[in-house]
Design an enzyme around this catalytic site. Sequence first.
Site, PDB file in Angstrom:
ATOM      1  N   MET A 121       0.849  -1.192   0.000  1.00  0.00           N
ATOM      2  CA  MET A 121       0.000   0.000   0.000  1.00  0.00           C
ATOM      3  C   MET A 121       0.890   1.249   0.000  1.00  0.00           C
ATOM      4  O   MET A 121       0.460   2.328   0.408  1.00  0.00           O
ATOM      5  CB  MET A 121      -0.943  -0.029   1.206  1.00  0.00           C
ATOM      6  CG  MET A 121      -1.885  -1.234   1.151  1.00  0.00           C
ATOM      7  SD  MET A 121      -3.429  -0.998   2.011  1.00  0.00           S
ATOM      8  CE  MET A 121      -2.869  -0.806   3.673  1.00  0.00           C
ATOM      9  N   GLY A 122       2.134   1.079  -0.460  1.00  0.00           N
ATOM     10  CA  GLY A 122       3.041   2.217  -0.583  1.00  0.00           C
ATOM     11  C   GLY A 122       3.644   2.622   0.757  1.00  0.00           C
ATOM     12  O   GLY A 122       3.649   1.838   1.700  1.00  0.00           O
ATOM     13  N   LEU A 128       6.747   3.002   1.272  1.00  0.00           N
ATOM     14  CA  LEU A 128       7.671   1.867   1.340  1.00  0.00           C
ATOM     15  C   LEU A 128       8.790   2.091   2.348  1.00  0.00           C
ATOM     16  O   LEU A 128       9.270   3.202   2.530  1.00  0.00           O
ATOM     17  CB  LEU A 128       8.285   1.614  -0.048  1.00  0.00           C
ATOM     18  CG  LEU A 128       7.291   1.323  -1.175  1.00  0.00           C
ATOM     19  CD1 LEU A 128       8.045   1.027  -2.474  1.00  0.00           C
ATOM     20  CD2 LEU A 128       6.368   0.166  -0.831  1.00  0.00           C
ATOM     21  N   HIS A 129       9.178   1.012   3.016  1.00  0.00           N
ATOM     22  CA  HIS A 129      10.285   1.055   3.974  1.00  0.00           C
ATOM     23  C   HIS A 129      11.227  -0.116   3.669  1.00  0.00           C
ATOM     24  O   HIS A 129      10.971  -0.908   2.744  1.00  0.00           O
ATOM     25  CB  HIS A 129       9.760   1.016   5.408  1.00  0.00           C
ATOM     26  CG  HIS A 129       8.773  -0.080   5.668  1.00  0.00           C
ATOM     27  ND1 HIS A 129       9.106  -1.409   5.656  1.00  0.00           N
ATOM     28  CD2 HIS A 129       7.442  -0.028   5.930  1.00  0.00           C
ATOM     29  CE1 HIS A 129       8.051  -2.140   5.922  1.00  0.00           C
ATOM     30  NE2 HIS A 129       7.008  -1.329   6.079  1.00  0.00           N
ATOM     31  N   HIS A 132       9.703  -3.557   2.973  1.00  0.00           N
ATOM     32  CA  HIS A 132       9.189  -3.770   1.609  1.00  0.00           C
ATOM     33  C   HIS A 132      10.344  -4.038   0.637  1.00  0.00           C
ATOM     34  O   HIS A 132      10.265  -4.916  -0.221  1.00  0.00           O
ATOM     35  CB  HIS A 132       8.458  -2.519   1.099  1.00  0.00           C
ATOM     36  CG  HIS A 132       7.175  -2.209   1.806  1.00  0.00           C
ATOM     37  ND1 HIS A 132       6.985  -1.056   2.523  1.00  0.00           N
ATOM     38  CD2 HIS A 132       6.014  -2.900   1.874  1.00  0.00           C
ATOM     39  CE1 HIS A 132       5.760  -1.044   3.011  1.00  0.00           C
ATOM     40  NE2 HIS A 132       5.150  -2.149   2.634  1.00  0.00           N
ATOM     41  N   ASP A 178       2.516  -9.071   9.454  1.00  0.00           N
ATOM     42  CA  ASP A 178       1.088  -9.358   9.311  1.00  0.00           C
ATOM     43  C   ASP A 178       0.933 -10.877   9.196  1.00  0.00           C
ATOM     44  O   ASP A 178       0.529 -11.396   8.150  1.00  0.00           O
ATOM     45  CB  ASP A 178       0.550  -8.639   8.072  1.00  0.00           C
ATOM     46  CG  ASP A 178       0.719  -7.139   8.193  1.00  0.00           C
ATOM     47  OD1 ASP A 178       0.092  -6.552   9.073  1.00  0.00           O
ATOM     48  OD2 ASP A 178       1.517  -6.561   7.433  1.00  0.00           O
TER      49      ASP A 178
HETATM   50  O1  PAF Z   1      -0.092  -5.744   3.757  1.00  0.00           O
HETATM   51  C1  PAF Z   1      -0.511  -4.831   3.007  1.00  0.00           C
HETATM   52  O2  PAF Z   1       0.134  -3.812   2.781  1.00  0.00           O
HETATM   53  C2  PAF Z   1      -1.901  -4.988   2.388  1.00  0.00           C
HETATM   54  O3  PAF Z   1      -2.765  -5.629   3.260  1.00  0.00           O
HETATM   55  C3  PAF Z   1      -1.876  -5.675   1.014  1.00  0.00           C
HETATM   56  C4  PAF Z   1      -1.387  -7.100   1.135  1.00  0.00           C
HETATM   57  C5  PAF Z   1      -0.970  -4.908   0.066  1.00  0.00           C
HETATM   58  C6  PAF Z   1      -3.283  -5.712   0.412  1.00  0.00           C
HETATM   59  O4  PAF Z   1      -3.788  -4.431   0.211  1.00  0.00           O
END
Ligand code: PAF
Length: 282
Positions: free
Chosen positions: A30-31, A33-34, A37, A152
């Site tokens: 979802m952008g 970014l760190h 990611h 997550d």
């Molecule tokens: O973990 C995330 O950033 C979001 O839940 C994902 C997997 C990109 C789905 O929108």
Amino acid sequence: MRVYEKRLDISKHVADLQKQNKTIGFVPTMGALHRGHLALVQKALSENQVVIVNIFVNPTQFNNSEDLVNYPRTLETDIKLLSNVSSEIIVFTPSAKEVYGAQVESITYDFKGLEREMEGKYRPGHFDGVGTVLKHLFTIVTPTRAYFGEKDFQQLQIVKQLVVIEKMAVKIIGCPIYREESGLALSSRNKRLNQKQLSESPLIYKILKQVKEDFGTKSVTTLNKWVSEQFENNDTLELEYFEIAKTSNLKSIKRKQENIKYRAFIAVFAGEVRLIDNIALN
Ligand code: PAF
């Protein structure tokens, strides 16, 4: 670097890659970014011929509209960060309409009860939103492998279930949690923390590490009580939940048994910013 906004355009590129039998690594984000990611992107680059990174703040997974509005959006910086990793990365930054079509709504999923535990309990509808957006994105991108962080952990288990339900061929790869030196788990939401919150939030991981250390000798009830006490009189961090759960089905436990894997999960508010973390206990 290729940046696509339209489903049709990236679909054409993907069809071309398929014709050449190229393996596609996919990192949905979802952008904001760190380093976490970027580590997923590096892993995807090392295991696939092509890497696609998605940047899309998915509205259907937010049960709190303020959280959606306040979610950090740093598209230009994100694209720069990715191009520093590799100019070969393909970026997809769609609008909601491109992903969902006219109806931006979730499918209701039965993830074998995984969706009703912890995050599912506190964020109703969240995992339907995650499942739906990933179903759409996997259909567009047709990845060989897709990469998710273990911060997550519940989401990771649900995505594994999603691809079984939707009969999708993509292999789901879980990657370890990346942390600040202070121990705070990397998260896009950390960008919203003020100085005081940032300096106090490492307490979350300190607590998890202590729970891990004490897990062999102390009861679950004692550990639950001890964790709650750590947040009493703390005017910066507020505990939402702490649970010790079976790794296999994420069901919270009252007593541990031999030969079963457990994990501790925690969600904490620092002001309006919600932070989650987890740790393997045995
Ligand atoms: O973990 C995330 O950033 C979001 O839940 C994902 C997997 C990109 C789905 O929108």
